[in-house]
Motif scaffolding. Sequence first.
Motif, PDB file in Angstrom:
ATOM      1  N   SER A   4       0.823  -1.217   0.000  1.00 59.35           N
ATOM      2  CA  SER A   4       0.000   0.000   0.000  1.00 59.35           C
ATOM      3  C   SER A   4       0.853   1.263   0.000  1.00 59.35           C
ATOM      4  O   SER A   4       0.508   2.258  -0.653  1.00 59.35           O
ATOM      5  CB  SER A   4      -0.960  -0.001   1.192  1.00 59.35           C
ATOM      6  N   THR A   5       1.965   1.236   0.708  1.00 56.08           N
ATOM      7  CA  THR A   5       2.881   2.378   0.688  1.00 56.08           C
ATOM      8  C   THR A   5       3.468   2.556  -0.707  1.00 56.08           C
ATOM      9  O   THR A   5       3.572   3.682  -1.208  1.00 56.08           O
ATOM     10  CB  THR A   5       4.007   2.175   1.725  1.00 56.08           C
ATOM     11  N   PHE A   6       3.809   1.460  -1.355  1.00 55.26           N
ATOM     12  CA  PHE A   6       4.332   1.517  -2.722  1.00 55.26           C
ATOM     13  C   PHE A   6       3.279   2.104  -3.665  1.00 55.26           C
ATOM     14  O   PHE A   6       3.601   2.914  -4.534  1.00 55.26           O
ATOM     15  CB  PHE A   6       4.740   0.110  -3.180  1.00 55.26           C
ATOM     16  N   TYR A   7       2.017   1.705  -3.464  1.00 57.04           N
ATOM     17  CA  TYR A   7       0.926   2.289  -4.259  1.00 57.04           C
ATOM     18  C   TYR A   7       0.903   3.810  -4.078  1.00 57.04           C
ATOM     19  O   TYR A   7       0.867   4.558  -5.051  1.00 57.04           O
ATOM     20  CB  TYR A   7      -0.428   1.686  -3.873  1.00 57.04           C
ATOM     21  N   LYS A   8       0.902   4.255  -2.832  1.00 56.25           N
ATOM     22  CA  LYS A   8       0.829   5.694  -2.548  1.00 56.25           C
ATOM     23  C   LYS A   8       1.999   6.448  -3.178  1.00 56.25           C
ATOM     24  O   LYS A   8       1.829   7.556  -3.690  1.00 56.25           O
ATOM     25  CB  LYS A   8       0.796   5.937  -1.036  1.00 56.25           C
ATOM     26  N   ASP A   9       3.180   5.838  -3.137  1.00 57.54           N
ATOM     27  CA  ASP A   9       4.380   6.501  -3.653  1.00 57.54           C
ATOM     28  C   ASP A   9       4.470   6.482  -5.177  1.00 57.54           C
ATOM     29  O   ASP A   9       5.111   7.348  -5.765  1.00 57.54           O
ATOM     30  CB  ASP A   9       5.647   5.847  -3.080  1.00 57.54           C
ATOM     31  N   ASN A  10       3.846   5.499  -5.832  1.00 62.25           N
ATOM     32  CA  ASN A  10       4.074   5.303  -7.262  1.00 62.25           C
ATOM     33  C   ASN A  10       2.846   5.338  -8.165  1.00 62.25           C
ATOM     34  O   ASN A  10       2.984   5.560  -9.370  1.00 62.25           O
ATOM     35  CB  ASN A  10       4.804   3.977  -7.490  1.00 62.25           C
TER      36      ASN A  10
END
Length: 140
Positions: free
Chosen positions: A15-21
């Motif tokens: 989910s953090t990767f989603y938010k960042d990318n």
Amino acid sequence: MEGVIFIGIQASGKSTFYKDNFFNTHFRISMDLLNTRNKENQLLATCISLQQKVVIDNTNPTQEDRIKYIQKFKENKYKTIGYYFKSKVEESLKRNNKRRGKEKIPDMGIFSTKKKLEYPTFSEGFDEIYFVEIKKRVVL
């Protein structure tokens, strides 16, 4: 159009990767938000009908879990991309223990998902596959 499928154990940084990318370009579909497969199916169908770029932000540990998304994407001429999140169970357990309330899952859930986790393959129908390893951020 583009359909992205995240693959990895809980608390591996998906989910953090989603938010960042992908936050500004792709609609996020997650069982953490929707709670039922019926809602997930309805939202995915709506996104596809609108030709919206989509990220499936679930654990999706097995080929069987992923095939339903891949088939829908392929039927609708979506480029299908897999992101496999390489994570050690110990690291995920540490991240999970920092969570509160509904976000924190029982440790057994992480162990169970890790046990059935299968690497994605091109034979499943992916057009591209990426492997993601989350590194600790150092803030100065």
